[in-house]
Enzyme design. Structure first.
Site, short mmCIF file in Angstrom:
data_model
loop_
_atom_site.label_atom_id
_atom_site.label_comp_id
_atom_site.label_asym_id
_atom_site.label_seq_id
_atom_site.Cartn_x
_atom_site.Cartn_y
_atom_site.Cartn_z
N TRP A 173 37.22 63.59 60.37
CA TRP A 173 38.35 63.31 59.44
C TRP A 173 38.90 64.48 58.60
CZ3 TRP A 173 41.00 59.13 60.49
CH2 TRP A 173 40.36 57.96 61.21
N GLU A 382 37.95 60.52 49.46
CA GLU A 382 37.23 61.11 48.47
C GLU A 382 36.06 60.38 47.80
OE1 GLU A 382 39.37 63.21 49.00
OE2 GLU A 382 39.44 64.88 47.42
C1 LIG Z 1 42.55 59.50 56.81
C2 LIG Z 1 41.20 60.07 56.24
C3 LIG Z 1 41.33 61.46 55.91
C4 LIG Z 1 40.03 61.92 55.41
N1 LIG Z 1 40.21 63.23 55.15
C5 LIG Z 1 39.10 63.90 54.88
C6 LIG Z 1 38.99 65.52 54.58
O1 LIG Z 1 39.93 66.19 54.57
N2 LIG Z 1 37.62 66.02 54.42
C7 LIG Z 1 36.62 65.23 54.25
O2 LIG Z 1 35.38 65.76 54.33
N3 LIG Z 1 36.45 63.77 54.73
C8 LIG Z 1 37.62 63.22 54.96
N4 LIG Z 1 37.67 61.94 55.22
C9 LIG Z 1 36.69 61.06 55.34
C10 LIG Z 1 36.30 60.28 54.05
O3 LIG Z 1 35.84 60.99 52.83
C11 LIG Z 1 34.99 59.44 54.41
O4 LIG Z 1 35.39 58.38 55.48
C12 LIG Z 1 34.35 58.60 53.43
O5 LIG Z 1 33.68 59.50 52.29
C13 LIG Z 1 33.27 57.79 53.97
O6 LIG Z 1 32.43 58.08 54.55
P1 LIG Z 1 32.17 57.39 56.20
O7 LIG Z 1 33.67 57.11 56.79
O8 LIG Z 1 31.24 58.17 57.01
O9 LIG Z 1 31.45 56.08 55.89
P2 LIG Z 1 30.15 55.70 55.65
O10 LIG Z 1 29.40 56.60 54.76
O11 LIG Z 1 29.61 55.38 56.89
O12 LIG Z 1 29.99 54.23 54.70
C14 LIG Z 1 30.25 52.96 55.50
C15 LIG Z 1 30.15 52.09 54.42
O13 LIG Z 1 29.01 51.73 53.77
C16 LIG Z 1 29.24 51.93 52.47
N5 LIG Z 1 28.06 52.73 51.83
C17 LIG Z 1 27.64 53.70 52.32
N6 LIG Z 1 26.40 54.19 51.59
C18 LIG Z 1 26.54 53.34 50.33
C19 LIG Z 1 25.76 53.23 49.23
N7 LIG Z 1 24.76 54.16 48.97
N8 LIG Z 1 25.98 52.17 48.06
C20 LIG Z 1 27.13 51.13 48.59
N9 LIG Z 1 27.68 51.35 49.67
C21 LIG Z 1 27.44 52.36 50.56
C22 LIG Z 1 30.55 52.68 52.20
O14 LIG Z 1 30.98 52.57 51.01
C23 LIG Z 1 31.36 52.21 53.26
O15 LIG Z 1 31.88 50.85 52.99
C24 LIG Z 1 38.99 61.23 55.40
C25 LIG Z 1 38.78 60.01 55.94
C26 LIG Z 1 40.11 59.31 56.35
C27 LIG Z 1 40.00 57.85 56.79
#
Ligand SMILES: Cc1cc2nc3c(=O)[nH]c(=O)nc-3n(C[C@H](O)[C@H](O)[C@H](O)COP(=O)(O)OP(=O)(O)OC[C@H]3O[C@@H](n4cnc5c(N)ncnc54)[C@H](O)[C@@H]3O)c2cc1C
Length: 403
Positions: A173, A382
């Protein structure tokens, strides 16, 4: 912003007061210029660029000329430093036109801030001047296929071998991955360190052999700018690319950098919500039902009143966080609150804008459907809003309540 730059593109229009009243006169004129850029150059083409998922080359070039990529970089390092409130207002304006444009400079600004705060003088000189003009674009790579929220569990490693690090792992991502030549790469330089965050560092990685950038990931919205996977296979990075020169500070450095990142995402949400509200307000006065403009039906009027109230509240939270950041105070709680509130507000406002448009709101020929597709990114990006709440409550306990 170039001191002579913006006016060269567009004459600043008179101060209309309102949303940027606390900015200096110069900052106000910068926001006005960006507003005109958005009205004249962005809004007329946004729907077509979105539909074709095209990279906005021309608009990005204009943004470079306007100095937008250097807004968080001090003048002594070649930038056009403005207050964070001004940066936020510029971000909101761009997002009012097309949220993807703000995405093109979001991660870039976090990397600039990381360099300003933590970079060695050599690292600052090497990158910041070219970043300020947009000649060099930067992105940040945190998230991995195995997860983005639990950064301390990351798997990407950087093993020190003589005068270089050898990186292995994968990120996902990563926005602007194809256009950015500098990557602030969060990785483990000591995978066995406990607590785990003490083994995390940031490498200022330039592209080269051993790094593969994947194809753009298909997305619901946020079109035109690419978000890709990165694969590292014995990817060599010079040892002097370690941000700040000392291992083990990367997690804390990134958390600090994400304060402006979260203010930026909140500002994107503000801009998208503003656009949705503007369209809804206009439509509610034109469209008639039961012999009168629909805004005169109490339900529709209530939607508009609530939308405007929440947009205004979000703007104030963003300013509050921005002021604390500029005052050098810790603002993870405030940036988290701004991001949480503004992004949830944006979800609600964009949905209500569709309601107000009735069947037209579901058409791809109006902009509200785009706002509705862009809004969910801000609740995830973020740091998800669940994570924001975790940050906020931890700080509330630490500080003993709200200040
Ligand atoms: C279009 C887009 C652009 C992006 N651009 C970048 C970028 O430029 N650089 C970059 O590094 N990342 C980027 N991201 C990634 C984004 O920051 C992550 O998707 C986000 O941080 C969540 O991580 P994950 O998708 O792995 O979800 P997960 O960490 O797998 O979480 C899944 C769910 O579980 C919940 N969850 C997890 N842990 C906890 C907790 N301790 N307490 C409560 N709830 C929890 C989350 O809130 C979420 O609802 C981008 C994402 C998108 C969709």
């Amino acid at each position: 912003m170039k001191r002579t730059g913006p006016g060269a593109l567009y004459a600043a229009r008179p101060d209309e007061g309102g949303d940027v009243a606390e900015l200096t006169e110069e900052e106000q004129s910068i926001v006005d210029v960006v507003r005109q850029f958005v009205d004249n150059e962005v809004r007329p083409v946004a729907r077509e660029l979105e539909r074709s998922d095209s990279y906005p080359h021309k608009l990005i070039e204009l943004m470079k000329q306007m100095g937008i990529f250097g807004l968080a970089i001090p003048e002594r390092l070649g930038g056009y430093q403005v207050s964070t409130s001004c940066y936020a207002a510029v971000t909101a304006e761009l997002s009012r036109g097309w949220m993807s444009l703000a995405g093109a400079m979001g991660g870039h600004t976090v990397v600039a801030k990381l360099l300003v705060l933590f970079g060695t003088p050599v690292q600052q000189e090497r990158y910041l001047r070219r970043m300020a003009t947009g000649e060099l674009r930067a992105t940040m790579a945190l998230t991995e296929p195995g997860g983005g929220s639990d950064l301390q569990a990351m798997q990407t490693t950087a093993r020190r071998e003589g005068d270089r690090y050898v990186v292995n792992g994968a990120k996902t991502w990563i926005t602007n991955a194809q256009r950015a030549d500098l990557i602030a790469l969060l990785c483990k330089t000591d995978p066995d360190a406990r607590p785990a965050h003490s083994g995390i560092s940031i490498l200022l990685a330039e592209k080269g052999s051993g790094l593969t950038v994947g194809d753009p990931l298909p997305k619901l919205g946020y079109k035109g700018v690419e978000s890709c996977e990165l694969f590292f296979e014995d990817f060599a990075v010079p040892a002097d690319a370690l941000l700040g020169g000392t291992e083990g500070h990367g997690f804390a450095q990134m958390m600090k950098g994400l304060e402006i990142g979260r203010i930026q995402v909140a500002s994107r949400a503000l801009g998208v919500a503003q656009a949705a509200f503007d369209d809804a307000l206009g439509y509610a006065q034109l469209r008639e039902a039961f012999g009168k403009p629909i805004w005169q039906h109490q339900s529709v009027g209530n939607y508009l009143a609530d939308m405007a109230t929440k947009i205004t509240a979000a703007r104030q939270l963003i300013r509050y966080a921005a002021d604390r950041l500029d005052a050098g105070q810790r603002c993870d709680l405030e940036a988290g609150m701004a991001k949480l509130f503004a992004s949830e507000m944006c979800m609600e406002v964009t949905l209500n804008a569709i309601r107000i448009h009735g069947g037209h709101g579901y058409s791809t020929e109006v902009d509200v459907e785009r706002y509705f597709r862009d809004a969910p990114l801000m609740i995830v990006g973020e740091g998800t809003n669940e994570i924001q709440r975790n940050v906020i409550v931890r700080q509330l306990i630490r500080r003993g309540g709200i200040e």
